[in-house]
Design a protein around this motif. Structure first.
Motif, short mmCIF file in Angstrom:
data_model
loop_
_atom_site.label_atom_id
_atom_site.label_comp_id
_atom_site.label_asym_id
_atom_site.label_seq_id
_atom_site.Cartn_x
_atom_site.Cartn_y
_atom_site.Cartn_z
N MET A 139 0.82 -1.21 0.00
CA MET A 139 0.00 0.00 0.00
C MET A 139 0.86 1.27 0.00
SD MET A 139 -3.22 -0.33 -0.39
CE MET A 139 -3.56 1.38 -0.10
N LYS A 140 1.94 1.20 0.77
CA LYS A 140 2.84 2.36 0.86
C LYS A 140 3.40 2.71 -0.52
CE LYS A 140 6.63 4.07 3.75
NZ LYS A 140 7.66 3.69 4.74
N GLU A 141 3.85 1.67 -1.23
CA GLU A 141 4.41 1.86 -2.57
C GLU A 141 3.34 2.36 -3.56
OE1 GLU A 141 6.58 -0.91 -5.94
OE2 GLU A 141 6.41 -1.72 -3.90
N ALA A 142 2.14 1.78 -3.46
CA ALA A 142 1.03 2.16 -4.36
C ALA A 142 0.62 3.61 -4.14
CB ALA A 142 -0.16 1.23 -4.13
N LYS A 143 0.52 4.03 -2.87
CA LYS A 143 0.16 5.42 -2.57
C LYS A 143 1.22 6.38 -3.10
CE LYS A 143 -2.67 4.94 1.63
NZ LYS A 143 -2.71 5.23 3.07
N ALA A 144 2.50 6.01 -2.97
CA ALA A 144 3.59 6.87 -3.45
C ALA A 144 3.53 7.00 -4.97
CB ALA A 144 4.94 6.29 -3.03
N GLU A 145 3.25 5.88 -5.67
CA GLU A 145 3.15 5.94 -7.13
C GLU A 145 1.97 6.79 -7.57
OE1 GLU A 145 3.76 3.67 -11.21
OE2 GLU A 145 3.83 2.42 -9.42
N LEU A 146 0.83 6.64 -6.89
CA LEU A 146 -0.35 7.43 -7.26
C LEU A 146 -0.10 8.92 -7.06
CD1 LEU A 146 -3.30 6.90 -8.28
CD2 LEU A 146 -4.00 7.35 -5.94
N ARG A 147 0.56 9.28 -5.96
CA ARG A 147 0.89 10.70 -5.71
C ARG A 147 1.75 11.25 -6.84
NH1 ARG A 147 1.42 9.16 -0.22
NH2 ARG A 147 3.68 8.89 -0.44
N LYS A 148 2.69 10.44 -7.33
CA LYS A 148 3.58 10.85 -8.41
C LYS A 148 2.78 11.07 -9.71
CE LYS A 148 6.63 8.08 -10.57
NZ LYS A 148 7.71 7.09 -10.72
N ILE A 149 1.85 10.15 -10.01
CA ILE A 149 1.03 10.26 -11.23
C ILE A 149 0.15 11.50 -11.19
CG2 ILE A 149 -0.76 9.13 -12.63
CD1 ILE A 149 0.28 6.43 -11.47
N VAL A 150 -0.47 11.74 -10.04
CA VAL A 150 -1.38 12.88 -9.88
C VAL A 150 -0.63 14.21 -10.08
CG1 VAL A 150 -2.78 14.12 -8.18
CG2 VAL A 150 -3.04 11.66 -8.44
N ALA A 151 0.66 14.22 -9.73
CA ALA A 151 1.46 15.46 -9.81
C ALA A 151 2.02 15.73 -11.21
CB ALA A 151 2.61 15.39 -8.80
N PHE A 152 1.82 14.82 -12.16
CA PHE A 152 2.36 15.02 -13.51
C PHE A 152 1.80 16.26 -14.18
CE2 PHE A 152 3.07 10.17 -14.25
CZ PHE A 152 4.38 10.27 -13.81
N SER A 153 2.61 16.90 -15.01
CA SER A 153 2.10 17.95 -15.89
C SER A 153 1.31 17.25 -17.00
CB SER A 153 3.26 18.72 -16.53
OG SER A 153 3.99 17.87 -17.41
N GLU A 154 0.60 18.03 -17.82
CA GLU A 154 -0.21 17.43 -18.89
C GLU A 154 0.67 16.63 -19.85
OE1 GLU A 154 -3.75 19.03 -21.75
OE2 GLU A 154 -3.42 20.04 -19.84
N LYS A 155 1.83 17.19 -20.20
CA LYS A 155 2.74 16.52 -21.13
C LYS A 155 3.32 15.24 -20.50
CE LYS A 155 5.04 16.18 -24.97
NZ LYS A 155 4.30 15.76 -26.16
N GLU A 156 3.70 15.33 -19.22
CA GLU A 156 4.22 14.15 -18.50
C GLU A 156 3.16 13.05 -18.42
OE1 GLU A 156 7.45 16.09 -15.36
OE2 GLU A 156 5.30 16.17 -14.92
N HIS A 157 1.90 13.46 -18.22
CA HIS A 157 0.82 12.49 -18.12
C HIS A 157 0.62 11.77 -19.46
CE1 HIS A 157 -2.82 10.76 -16.32
NE2 HIS A 157 -3.30 10.82 -17.56
N GLU A 158 0.69 12.52 -20.54
CA GLU A 158 0.54 11.93 -21.87
C GLU A 158 1.63 10.87 -22.12
OE1 GLU A 158 0.63 13.33 -26.55
OE2 GLU A 158 0.34 14.85 -24.99
N THR A 159 2.88 11.21 -21.76
CA THR A 159 4.00 10.28 -21.90
C THR A 159 3.79 9.03 -21.04
OG1 THR A 159 5.46 12.15 -22.29
CG2 THR A 159 6.52 10.06 -21.73
#
Length: 421
Positions: free
Chosen positions: A1-21
């Protein structure tokens, strides 16, 4: 769960271009993984490599109705997967699997969205309107899970006034933070409160929000819930085999999950439709390596808002299930919920009818089963028939059947329209 929460936080913080990539990378990664490691998916596609996303087959529920063992990827077994069964609300139930990390991400995604409304799964106390297994072991197991998960369950198989009065007493004595459960049951509870002239927060001031799920939430029902509960009403749309698909954000938009899923709206030829156009909801799970859900037709019809972006898609409308379509004598096809919308607006004028469902039994014949204090009179029936003729077509036959209770699924869901054809 700790790892999953950290990854989700990272995804949510992406810029639009980073999210597309990120999305393009995850799409390629998940397809390549299953082409290399999943015989079921390799046989389905007929290829070992792919070049165009659009050339990948659309997976449907019938494809998945074979033993789970035949659908699992190499390296996955009962020891390192989460296994469950879909509810069968689409008419096609099946057993599915998620790898443990994908399942953890599903929970991280839930927690992230519930946190928009100040709900913390670790401490917030839930009033849960759900079904419950009736066998002794299953029942006790579910009660234990409820206790460990900070929730109190209100079983929804009997929703008579006497039982609802018992529910109300629990709200008087327990400090619930939020309500979560099936739409139809929660709406029925709100109608009971309306009849008693009670606003729920007056007797349970700790309540913050109510999340409804699994069944359609109509606008007038949402207004009723807001009035009788005295709290915001949040509409969620999900699938157990995937994740939360869309969740109403604080700006009152049905925000689609773009962190763990890739959602497409396709026409009958499997081609993407422009935003603002209705089509089949087709979803890819970006993280599930144990079992492929790639371009998976969930069986629903919906519309993405014109202002949607890849990073923030907005579900403008969920029209209903693809198998909940009425075929009329003229050849016209109409979503079954059209009947429900029209009938609901007339039937509930005086609050006599508590619930109803519609079944198409023949090409021109429909049964309307309803629960009410008094039987519908001829004038009400004529009014309903006239409205349906206006919205659909003339010469349809209706049989009205008054019942004490309506048939629900073994999980307590109420199927509002069903075609028997």
């Amino acid at each position: 769960m700790k790892e999953a929460k950290a990854e989700l936080r990272k995804i949510v913080a992406f810029s639009e271009k980073e999210h597309e990539t990120f999305v393009e990378h995850k799409k390629l990664e998940i397809v390549h993984f299953h082409l290399q490691n999943n015989i079921f998916y390799k046989d389905l596609t007929g290829v070992t490599t792919f070049t165009r996303w659009e050339d990948l087959p659309v997976l449907n529920k019938k494809n998945l109705q074979k033993p789970l063992q035949e659908r699992l990827s190499e390296g996955y077994s009962a020891k390192n997967i989460y296994v469950n069964k879909t509810s069968g609300s689409s008419g096609t139930p099946f057993i599915f699997a998620k790898d443990k990390y994908c399942h953890a991400l599903t929970w991280a995604s839930n927690m992230y969205r519930f946190d928009w409304y100040g709900i913390d799964f670790n401490v917030s106390f839930q009033a849960r309107f759900y079904g419950i297994p009736m066998d002794f072991i299953g029942h006790q197991k579910e009660r234990l899970k409820d206790a460990l998960s900070h929730r109190f369950r209100f079983p929804i198989f009997d929703l008579s006034d006497k039982v609802l009065d018992g529910f109300l007493n629990h709200f008087r004595t327990k400090k619930f933070d939020y309500i979560n459960g099936y739409t139809s049951s929660i709406v029925l509870f709100a109608k009971f409160l309306q009849k008693k002239n009670i606003v729920l927060t007056a007797i349970c001031p700790s309540l913050k929000v109510c999340m409804v799920t699994s069944e359609m939430l109509f606008e007038e029902d949402k207004l009723l819930l807001e009035k009788q509960f005295g709290i915001p009403i949040v509409n969620e749309y999900g699938a157990s085999e995937l994740d939360l698909i869309a969740f109403q954000n604080p700006d009152d938009e049905w925000q689609v999950n773009s962190e763990t899923l890739f959602v497409e709206i396709l026409d009958d030829n499997d081609k993407a439709v422009p935003n603002g156009t209705s089509g089949r909801i087709v979803i890819t799970s970006l993280f599930n390596k144990a079992h492929p859900f790639i371009r998976y037709d969930i069986g629903d019809i919906g519309i993405l808002d014109e202002k949607s972006t890849l990073q923030k898609p907005i579900l403008k409308k969920l029209i209903g299930r693809t198998n909940d379509v009425a075929i009329l004598p003229s050849g016209k096809k109409s979503p079954g919920l059209t009947f429900y919308y029209v009938t609901k607006s007339i039937i509930e004028d005086d609050g006599n009818v508590k619930e109803f469902v519609i079944k198409q039994t023949k090409i021109d014949t429909f049964e309307i089963e309803y629960v009410s204090e008094t039987q519908l009179n001829l004038a009400q029936i004529k009014k309903i028939e006239k409205a349906i003729e206006l919205y659909l077509e003339p010469n349809l036959k209706f049989i009205f059947i008054r019942k004490d209770t309506l048939e629900r699924s073994n999980r307590g869901k109420l199927k509002q329209f069903k075609s028997m054809l």
